[in-house]
Design a protein around this motif. Structure first.
Motif, PDB file in Angstrom:
ATOM      1  N   GLN A   1      38.884  36.015  51.921  1.00 32.82           N
ATOM      2  CA  GLN A   1      38.420  36.905  50.857  1.00 32.82           C
ATOM      3  C   GLN A   1      37.752  36.062  49.779  1.00 32.82           C
ATOM      4  OE1 GLN A   1      41.529  39.706  49.738  1.00 32.82           O
ATOM      5  NE2 GLN A   1      42.072  40.059  51.879  1.00 32.82           N
ATOM      6  N   ILE A   2      36.500  35.703  50.027  1.00 34.27           N
ATOM      7  CA  ILE A   2      35.834  34.636  49.292  1.00 34.27           C
ATOM      8  C   ILE A   2      35.448  35.008  47.859  1.00 34.27           C
ATOM      9  CG2 ILE A   2      34.982  33.533  51.379  1.00 34.27           C
ATOM     10  CD1 ILE A   2      32.280  34.892  50.859  1.00 34.27           C
ATOM     11  N   ILE A   3      35.616  36.243  47.472  1.00 34.91           N
ATOM     12  CA  ILE A   3      35.312  36.620  46.090  1.00 34.91           C
ATOM     13  C   ILE A   3      36.443  36.207  45.143  1.00 34.91           C
ATOM     14  CG2 ILE A   3      36.329  38.957  45.974  1.00 34.91           C
ATOM     15  CD1 ILE A   3      33.605  39.837  44.728  1.00 34.91           C
TER      16      ILE A   3
ATOM     17  N   THR B   1      39.720  33.498  44.001  1.00 31.76           N
ATOM     18  CA  THR B   1      40.030  32.068  43.956  1.00 31.76           C
ATOM     19  C   THR B   1      41.544  31.871  43.846  1.00 31.76           C
ATOM     20  OG1 THR B   1      39.958  31.885  41.546  1.00 31.76           O
ATOM     21  CG2 THR B   1      37.858  31.703  42.726  1.00 31.76           C
ATOM     22  N   THR B   2      41.958  30.618  43.908  1.00 33.29           N
ATOM     23  CA  THR B   2      43.387  30.312  43.779  1.00 33.29           C
ATOM     24  C   THR B   2      43.934  30.810  42.449  1.00 33.29           C
ATOM     25  OG1 THR B   2      43.102  28.356  45.185  1.00 33.29           O
ATOM     26  CG2 THR B   2      45.101  28.463  43.829  1.00 33.29           C
ATOM     27  N   ASP B   3      43.140  30.722  41.411  1.00 30.56           N
ATOM     28  CA  ASP B   3      43.568  31.208  40.094  1.00 30.56           C
ATOM     29  C   ASP B   3      43.709  32.727  40.045  1.00 30.56           C
ATOM     30  OD1 ASP B   3      43.634  28.643  39.095  1.00 30.56           O
ATOM     31  OD2 ASP B   3      41.608  28.724  38.264  1.00 30.56           O
ATOM     32  N   SER B   4      43.189  33.432  41.064  1.00 33.22           N
ATOM     33  CA  SER B   4      43.249  34.895  41.089  1.00 33.22           C
ATOM     34  C   SER B   4      44.559  35.436  41.669  1.00 33.22           C
ATOM     35  CB  SER B   4      42.087  35.460  41.922  1.00 33.22           C
ATOM     36  OG  SER B   4      40.851  35.008  41.461  1.00 33.22           O
ATOM     37  N   VAL B   5      45.388  34.565  42.256  1.00 35.39           N
ATOM     38  CA  VAL B   5      46.615  35.017  42.909  1.00 35.39           C
ATOM     39  C   VAL B   5      47.464  35.832  41.931  1.00 35.39           C
ATOM     40  CG1 VAL B   5      48.784  34.256  43.955  1.00 35.39           C
ATOM     41  CG2 VAL B   5      46.629  33.175  44.606  1.00 35.39           C
ATOM     42  N   ASP B   6      47.929  36.978  42.409  1.00 33.51           N
ATOM     43  CA  ASP B   6      48.723  37.960  41.666  1.00 33.51           C
ATOM     44  C   ASP B   6      47.885  38.848  40.748  1.00 33.51           C
ATOM     45  OD1 ASP B   6      51.123  37.184  42.837  1.00 33.51           O
ATOM     46  OD2 ASP B   6      51.514  35.682  41.305  1.00 33.51           O
ATOM     47  N   GLN B   7      46.604  38.584  40.632  1.00 32.44           N
ATOM     48  CA  GLN B   7      45.718  39.427  39.827  1.00 32.44           C
ATOM     49  C   GLN B   7      45.247  40.616  40.666  1.00 32.44           C
ATOM     50  OE1 GLN B   7      42.201  37.345  38.511  1.00 32.44           O
ATOM     51  NE2 GLN B   7      41.723  38.830  36.913  1.00 32.44           N
ATOM     52  N   LEU B   8      44.997  41.754  40.035  1.00 32.66           N
ATOM     53  CA  LEU B   8      44.417  42.875  40.760  1.00 32.66           C
ATOM     54  C   LEU B   8      43.084  42.439  41.369  1.00 32.66           C
ATOM     55  CD1 LEU B   8      45.111  45.846  38.323  1.00 32.66           C
ATOM     56  CD2 LEU B   8      45.987  45.619  40.661  1.00 32.66           C
ATOM     57  N   LYS B   9      42.851  42.824  42.624  1.00 32.80           N
ATOM     58  CA  LYS B   9      41.644  42.379  43.308  1.00 32.80           C
ATOM     59  C   LYS B   9      40.381  42.859  42.609  1.00 32.80           C
ATOM     60  CE  LYS B   9      43.531  41.718  47.941  1.00 32.80           C
ATOM     61  NZ  LYS B   9      43.469  42.090  49.376  1.00 32.80           N
TER      62      LYS B   9
ATOM     63  N   GLU C   1      39.977  43.351  39.466  1.00 29.83           N
ATOM     64  CA  GLU C   1      39.780  42.549  38.255  1.00 29.83           C
ATOM     65  C   GLU C   1      39.232  41.172  38.602  1.00 29.83           C
ATOM     66  OE1 GLU C   1      43.473  42.446  36.195  1.00 29.83           O
ATOM     67  OE2 GLU C   1      43.359  44.534  35.521  1.00 29.83           O
ATOM     68  N   SER C   2      39.794  40.549  39.635  1.00 28.79           N
ATOM     69  CA  SER C   2      39.304  39.252  40.084  1.00 28.79           C
ATOM     70  C   SER C   2      37.854  39.350  40.523  1.00 28.79           C
ATOM     71  CB  SER C   2      40.167  38.749  41.245  1.00 28.79           C
ATOM     72  OG  SER C   2      39.590  37.622  41.872  1.00 28.79           O
ATOM     73  N   ALA C   3      37.533  40.396  41.301  1.00 33.09           N
ATOM     74  CA  ALA C   3      36.169  40.579  41.795  1.00 33.09           C
ATOM     75  C   ALA C   3      35.204  40.830  40.648  1.00 33.09           C
ATOM     76  CB  ALA C   3      36.132  41.731  42.785  1.00 33.09           C
ATOM     77  N   THR C   4      35.622  41.610  39.674  1.00 30.18           N
ATOM     78  CA  THR C   4      34.761  41.909  38.527  1.00 30.18           C
ATOM     79  C   THR C   4      34.384  40.644  37.779  1.00 30.18           C
ATOM     80  OG1 THR C   4      35.652  44.151  38.270  1.00 30.18           O
ATOM     81  CG2 THR C   4      34.629  43.147  36.339  1.00 30.18           C
ATOM     82  N   GLU C   5      35.349  39.750  37.566  1.00 31.34           N
ATOM     83  CA  GLU C   5      35.061  38.488  36.875  1.00 31.34           C
ATOM     84  C   GLU C   5      34.013  37.674  37.633  1.00 31.34           C
ATOM     85  OE1 GLU C   5      38.740  36.475  36.397  1.00 31.34           O
ATOM     86  OE2 GLU C   5      39.589  37.965  35.018  1.00 31.34           O
TER      87      GLU C   5
ATOM     88  N   ILE D   1      24.269  43.915  35.915  1.00 34.62           N
ATOM     89  CA  ILE D   1      24.633  45.139  36.637  1.00 34.62           C
ATOM     90  C   ILE D   1      25.900  45.737  36.033  1.00 34.62           C
ATOM     91  CG2 ILE D   1      23.569  44.323  38.779  1.00 34.62           C
ATOM     92  CD1 ILE D   1      26.426  43.768  39.818  1.00 34.62           C
ATOM     93  N   ALA D   2      26.106  47.029  36.295  1.00 32.49           N
ATOM     94  CA  ALA D   2      27.306  47.720  35.813  1.00 32.49           C
ATOM     95  C   ALA D   2      28.386  47.663  36.881  1.00 32.49           C
ATOM     96  CB  ALA D   2      26.973  49.174  35.475  1.00 32.49           C
ATOM     97  N   LEU D   3      29.633  47.491  36.440  1.00 30.97           N
ATOM     98  CA  LEU D   3      30.780  47.418  37.351  1.00 30.97           C
ATOM     99  C   LEU D   3      31.864  48.372  36.875  1.00 30.97           C
ATOM    100  CD1 LEU D   3      30.898  43.530  37.590  1.00 30.97           C
ATOM    101  CD2 LEU D   3      30.123  45.073  39.407  1.00 30.97           C
ATOM    102  N   THR D   4      32.385  49.158  37.797  1.00 25.86           N
ATOM    103  CA  THR D   4      33.480  50.078  37.500  1.00 25.86           C
ATOM    104  C   THR D   4      34.669  49.735  38.376  1.00 25.86           C
ATOM    105  OG1 THR D   4      32.011  51.897  36.851  1.00 25.86           O
ATOM    106  CG2 THR D   4      34.233  52.491  37.536  1.00 25.86           C
ATOM    107  N   GLN D   5      35.841  49.617  37.766  1.00 25.13           N
ATOM    108  CA  GLN D   5      37.055  49.290  38.502  1.00 25.13           C
ATOM    109  C   GLN D   5      37.845  50.566  38.822  1.00 25.13           C
ATOM    110  OE1 GLN D   5      39.401  46.354  36.433  1.00 25.13           O
ATOM    111  NE2 GLN D   5      37.619  45.109  35.904  1.00 25.13           N
ATOM    112  N   ILE D   6      38.261  50.676  40.083  1.00 26.58           N
ATOM    113  CA  ILE D   6      39.097  51.791  40.515  1.00 26.58           C
ATOM    114  C   ILE D   6      40.358  51.179  41.109  1.00 26.58           C
ATOM    115  CG2 ILE D   6      39.282  53.832  41.991  1.00 26.58           C
ATOM    116  CD1 ILE D   6      36.187  53.907  41.999  1.00 26.58           C
ATOM    117  N   THR D   7      41.486  51.333  40.441  1.00 24.76           N
ATOM    118  CA  THR D   7      42.705  50.625  40.834  1.00 24.76           C
ATOM    119  C   THR D   7      43.765  51.540  41.436  1.00 24.76           C
ATOM    120  OG1 THR D   7      43.582  50.851  38.583  1.00 24.76           O
ATOM    121  CG2 THR D   7      42.360  48.847  39.093  1.00 24.76           C
TER     122      THR D   7
END
Length: 250
Positions: free
Chosen positions: A71-73, A75-83, A85-89, A98-104
């Motif tokens: 899941q290359i989007i 990183t190691t620092d993303s562990v335990d973070q919502l996917k 949120e990690s992807a948005t960063e 571009i605009a980004l909307t998170q659906i959790t």
């Protein structure tokens, strides 16, 4: 487009099949990506880089260390973070224009009705079959093209379902609901395979938005890593399909 956009997307605009008109269509497009895992990672990265104007990222899971192999989007620092949120960063760093909307929350039928408003294409990148079938039914109802991908072990699958076309099948024409666990968690997957399938999903989204090439609807493409070969077979519309069949259209 402004000067910065013309420069950013210049290599894409140079293509006769894209040109300025196609790039403007991409910038105006709204795409829902369901699942920010192995498939959703390359899909989101390439669509963001290509200038799709609004990406809706749907996933209720958190990053686990076992995800990082493919899941290359994240990183190691993303562990335990919502996917999402990690992807948005990562995507904001790649293309802040571009605009980004998170659906959790999980996408059930009711939530899909809300999030599909104004969406041009939906990309199915999840291994959750209940969500797959719900997304398919909603896309058929709203006549929104669905780009479906799957990858497990050393085999990948790609299909486009376009309910705007009268003879296009839907995902339910291909599969019936099952309780089988066909997830990567239970079966494993080769990391670059999800990159191949996800990249092709991104290509199909761009083709649908810009309108170049022939429709892939009605075909299922299979990729076998061991033989390094693609196989394609036709998938006819099932007239008795409980989602898109004749009885559902009357």
């Amino acid at each position: 487009m402004n000067d910065q956009q013309l420069l950013r997307y210049s290599r894409q605009i140079m293509l006769n099949d894209i040109d300025i008109d196609g790039q403007e269509k991409l910038l105006a497009a709204r795409v829902l990506i369901v699942g920010m895992g192995g498939l959703g990672s390359p899909v989101a990265l390439y669509l963001a880089a290509a200038g799709v104007g609004h990406l809706l990222l749907a996933d209720f899971d958190r990053v686990d260390i076992t995800n990082l192999q493919r899941q290359i989007i994240h990183t190691t620092d993303s562990v335990d973070q919502l996917k999402v949120e990690s992807a948005t960063e990562r995507l904001r760093a790649l293309n802040p224009g571009i605009a980004l909307t998170q659906i959790t929350e999980p996408l059930d039928a009711e939530r899909l009705q809300q999030h599909l408003q104004g969406v041009d294409v939906v990309v199915d990148c999840t291994d959750n079959f209940a969500i797959r079938f719900a997304v398919n039914a909603a896309c058929v109802q709203h006549k929104i093209p669905l780009v479906s991908g799957a990858a497990i072990r050393m085999e990948g699958q790609l299909a486009v379902f376009d309910s705007r076309l009268p003879h296009s099948p839907c995902y339910r024409c291909l599969y019936e609901p099952t309780e089988d666990d066909t997830s990567c968690t239970a079966n494993g997957v080769l990391a670059p395979l999800v990159g191949i399938i996800g990249s092709w999903q991104a290509i199909e989204v761009i083709r649908l938005i810009t309108g170049f090439g022939e429709s892939s609807a009605g075909r299922v493409q299979l990729f076998d890593v061991k033989t390094a070969q693609w196989r394609t077979f036709k998938l006819p519309k099932d007239p008795a399909c409980p989602v898109c069949g004749v009885d559902q259209q009357n």
